[in-house]
Design a protein around this motif. Structure first.
Motif, PDB file in Angstrom:
ATOM      1  N   GLU A 167       0.824  -1.456   0.191  1.00 47.94           N
ATOM      2  CA  GLU A 167       0.199   0.065   0.026  1.00 47.94           C
ATOM      3  C   GLU A 167       0.849   1.294   0.070  1.00 47.94           C
ATOM      4  N   ILE A 168       0.403   2.284  -0.791  1.00 51.95           N
ATOM      5  CA  ILE A 168       1.038   3.453  -0.455  1.00 51.95           C
ATOM      6  C   ILE A 168      -0.088   4.613   0.186  1.00 51.95           C
ATOM      7  N   GLU A 169       0.088   5.035   1.165  1.00 51.56           N
ATOM      8  CA  GLU A 169      -0.903   5.884   1.693  1.00 51.56           C
ATOM      9  C   GLU A 169      -1.071   7.314   1.149  1.00 51.56           C
ATOM     10  N   GLU A 170      -2.381   7.696   0.940  1.00 56.64           N
ATOM     11  CA  GLU A 170      -2.360   8.940   0.421  1.00 56.64           C
ATOM     12  C   GLU A 170      -2.265  10.135   1.097  1.00 56.64           C
ATOM     13  N   ILE A 171      -0.934  10.410   1.575  1.00 56.15           N
ATOM     14  CA  ILE A 171      -0.706  11.551   2.038  1.00 56.15           C
ATOM     15  C   ILE A 171       0.597  12.387   1.416  1.00 56.15           C
ATOM     16  N   ASP A 172       0.733  13.468   1.836  1.00 58.08           N
ATOM     17  CA  ASP A 172       1.754  14.321   0.989  1.00 58.08           C
ATOM     18  C   ASP A 172       3.044  14.558   2.074  1.00 58.08           C
ATOM     19  N   VAL A 173       3.019  14.176   3.008  1.00 58.91           N
ATOM     20  CA  VAL A 173       4.504  14.281   3.748  1.00 58.91           C
ATOM     21  C   VAL A 173       4.794  13.383   4.605  1.00 58.91           C
ATOM     22  N   ASP A 174       5.685  12.705   4.546  1.00 59.37           N
ATOM     23  CA  ASP A 174       6.256  11.552   5.458  1.00 59.37           C
ATOM     24  C   ASP A 174       7.208  11.913   6.573  1.00 59.37           C
ATOM     25  N   LYS A 175       6.752  11.560   7.704  1.00 54.65           N
ATOM     26  CA  LYS A 175       7.640  11.667   8.795  1.00 54.65           C
ATOM     27  C   LYS A 175       8.705  10.582   8.896  1.00 54.65           C
ATOM     28  N   PHE A 176       9.919  10.810   9.086  1.00 56.22           N
ATOM     29  CA  PHE A 176      10.953   9.666   9.598  1.00 56.22           C
ATOM     30  C   PHE A 176      11.746   9.714  10.601  1.00 56.22           C
ATOM     31  N   PRO A 177      12.419   8.829  11.160  1.00 59.23           N
ATOM     32  CA  PRO A 177      12.904   8.602  12.354  1.00 59.23           C
ATOM     33  C   PRO A 177      14.198   9.621  12.281  1.00 59.23           C
ATOM     34  N   ILE A 178      14.807  10.118  13.430  1.00 55.47           N
ATOM     35  CA  ILE A 178      16.071  10.961  13.529  1.00 55.47           C
ATOM     36  C   ILE A 178      17.253  10.454  13.146  1.00 55.47           C
ATOM     37  N   ASN A 179      17.160   9.011  13.362  1.00 54.20           N
ATOM     38  CA  ASN A 179      18.248   8.124  13.194  1.00 54.20           C
ATOM     39  C   ASN A 179      17.706   6.801  13.034  1.00 54.20           C
ATOM     40  N   ASN A 180      18.846   5.929  12.591  1.00 57.72           N
ATOM     41  CA  ASN A 180      18.389   4.503  12.325  1.00 57.72           C
ATOM     42  C   ASN A 180      17.903   3.922  13.537  1.00 57.72           C
ATOM     43  N   ASN A 181      17.952   4.438  14.843  1.00 53.18           N
ATOM     44  CA  ASN A 181      17.998   3.762  16.179  1.00 53.18           C
ATOM     45  C   ASN A 181      16.610   4.083  16.877  1.00 53.18           C
ATOM     46  N   GLU A 182      16.083   5.244  16.133  1.00 52.62           N
ATOM     47  CA  GLU A 182      14.857   5.833  16.809  1.00 52.62           C
ATOM     48  C   GLU A 182      13.652   5.095  16.113  1.00 52.62           C
ATOM     49  N   THR A 183      12.717   4.850  16.784  1.00 54.62           N
ATOM     50  CA  THR A 183      11.405   4.158  15.958  1.00 54.62           C
ATOM     51  C   THR A 183      10.305   5.160  16.063  1.00 54.62           C
ATOM     52  N   LEU A 184       9.471   4.992  14.843  1.00 55.65           N
ATOM     53  CA  LEU A 184       8.368   5.864  14.896  1.00 55.65           C
ATOM     54  C   LEU A 184       7.379   4.841  15.494  1.00 55.65           C
ATOM     55  N   PRO A 185       6.120   5.680  15.963  1.00 53.31           N
ATOM     56  CA  PRO A 185       5.111   5.022  16.731  1.00 53.31           C
ATOM     57  C   PRO A 185       4.555   3.753  15.797  1.00 53.31           C
ATOM     58  N   ASN A 186       4.199   4.397  14.506  1.00 49.21           N
ATOM     59  CA  ASN A 186       3.354   3.257  13.668  1.00 49.21           C
ATOM     60  C   ASN A 186       4.156   2.685  12.372  1.00 49.21           C
ATOM     61  N   LYS A 187       5.196   3.147  12.339  1.00 57.40           N
ATOM     62  CA  LYS A 187       5.942   2.694  11.270  1.00 57.40           C
ATOM     63  C   LYS A 187       7.352   1.998  11.432  1.00 57.40           C
ATOM     64  N   ILE A 188       7.706   1.130  10.605  1.00 59.51           N
ATOM     65  CA  ILE A 188       8.876   0.458  10.762  1.00 59.51           C
ATOM     66  C   ILE A 188       9.655   0.508   9.441  1.00 59.51           C
ATOM     67  N   ILE A 189      10.374   1.329   9.166  1.00 54.77           N
ATOM     68  CA  ILE A 189      11.137   1.630   7.911  1.00 54.77           C
ATOM     69  C   ILE A 189      12.574   0.834   7.742  1.00 54.77           C
ATOM     70  N   VAL A 190      12.473  -0.414   7.285  1.00 51.84           N
ATOM     71  CA  VAL A 190      13.414  -1.419   7.255  1.00 51.84           C
ATOM     72  C   VAL A 190      14.479  -1.260   6.644  1.00 51.84           C
ATOM     73  N   ASN A 191      14.801  -0.253   5.489  1.00 52.11           N
ATOM     74  CA  ASN A 191      15.819  -0.012   4.679  1.00 52.11           C
ATOM     75  C   ASN A 191      16.229   1.468   5.077  1.00 52.11           C
ATOM     76  N   PHE A 192      15.949   2.146   6.142  1.00 49.42           N
ATOM     77  CA  PHE A 192      15.942   3.519   6.297  1.00 49.42           C
ATOM     78  C   PHE A 192      17.735   3.752   6.429  1.00 49.42           C
ATOM     79  N   ASN A 193      18.487   2.717   7.047  1.00 46.44           N
ATOM     80  CA  ASN A 193      19.909   2.800   7.082  1.00 46.44           C
ATOM     81  C   ASN A 193      20.510   3.389   5.630  1.00 46.44           C
ATOM     82  N   LEU A 194      20.049   2.721   4.606  1.00 44.39           N
ATOM     83  CA  LEU A 194      20.508   2.828   3.113  1.00 44.39           C
ATOM     84  C   LEU A 194      20.153   4.223   2.824  1.00 44.39           C
ATOM     85  N   ILE A 195      19.008   4.934   3.136  1.00 45.08           N
ATOM     86  CA  ILE A 195      18.720   6.255   2.761  1.00 45.08           C
ATOM     87  C   ILE A 195      19.057   7.395   3.605  1.00 45.08           C
TER      88      ILE A 195
END
Ligand SMILES: O=C(O)CCC(=O)C(=O)O
Ligand SMILES: [Fe+2]
Length: 237
Positions: A167-195
């Protein structure tokens, strides 16, 4: 390039997701987007939450009436075949989606008409692809997300293709973790370290990044195909 070296190695992710950063250079990205923009108006299909162009044909249970891909897409089909992403097959269908900020695609599976592999060339803007595990008893369950950065190639095979919805949510802004160790409440971005490196300089003070116009090139192989046979139609041979 061996795509197997690019497997996403994360405890939540099935063994069949691959992510290659910088698959395209900026020049190749620009050329692909220009081709899409220059396509004749009737090539577009406008849906409420995205627009699309289909090349190669429309799969159905009877089989796909296969059309040749245009040369500018055939070169990518050929190189993905050479990389053996489609288990030896030459991909024969390309679906191009255009998303404006705030547009997306509802959770779905790509289904049994395709060989269970989809390779996506990501251009124009980042987006976040959410994965839900299918469960007959509990409905769908959110599992993880992939951040798709422009110029990357993402590949879903087998389990990732069959056991999950995306799924791609119908939103226009994404919130990301501050760094690879921070977790967001409802989202786990598994390739964040690469980007992380690319994204740091673009995010605002709240770690948010606005989406731009995104073009995705989803490339697949439809096994059941037939070529238009005019003799058969007109002379019933
Ligand atoms: O735009 C994307 O990356 C996803 C598109 C998709 O899921 C599809 O075309 O089936
Ligand atoms: Fe899909």
């Amino acid at each position: 390039m061996d795509y197997l070296d690019y497997k996403i190695d994360h405890p939540l992710v099935p063994d069949s997701i691959f992510y290659i950063s910088d698959f395209l250079d900026t020049d190749e990205e620009r050329k692909l987007i220009d081709r899409v923009i220059q396509a004749p108006k009737p090539k577009w299909q406008f849906l409420s939450n995205r627009s699309l162009q289909v090349y190669g044909g429309y799969p159905s249970t009877e089989g796909m009436l296969a059309e040749d891909l245009p040369q500018w897409l055939q070169v990518y089909a050929n190189s993905l075949q050479k990389m053996n992403i489609f288990d030896g097959n030459l991909p024969n269908q390309v679906l191009i989606n255009r998303y404006e900020p705030g547009q997306g695609i509802l959770a779905h599976e790509d289904g049994p008409l395709y060989h269970p592999v989809v390779a996506t060339i990501n251009t124009g803007s980042h987006t976040v692809l959410n994965f839900y595990e299918k469960s007959l008893t509990e409905g769908r369950k959110y599992r993880f997300s992939l951040l798709l950065w422009p110029r990357s190639l993402s590949i879903l095979k087998y389990d990732a293709y069959k056991k999950y919805l995306h799924e791609i949510e119908e939103i226009d802004v994404d919130k990301f973790p501050i760094n690879n160790n921070e977790t967001l409440p409802n989202k786990i971005i598994v390739n964040f370290n690469l980007i992380e490196k690319n994204i740091k300089e673009l995010m605002d003070a709240n770690n948010c990044l606005r989406r731009q116009t995104r073009y995705s090139f989803t490339i697949r192989f439809v096994p059941k195909c037939h070529k238009l046979n005019l003799n058969k139609i007109f002379f019933k041979k």
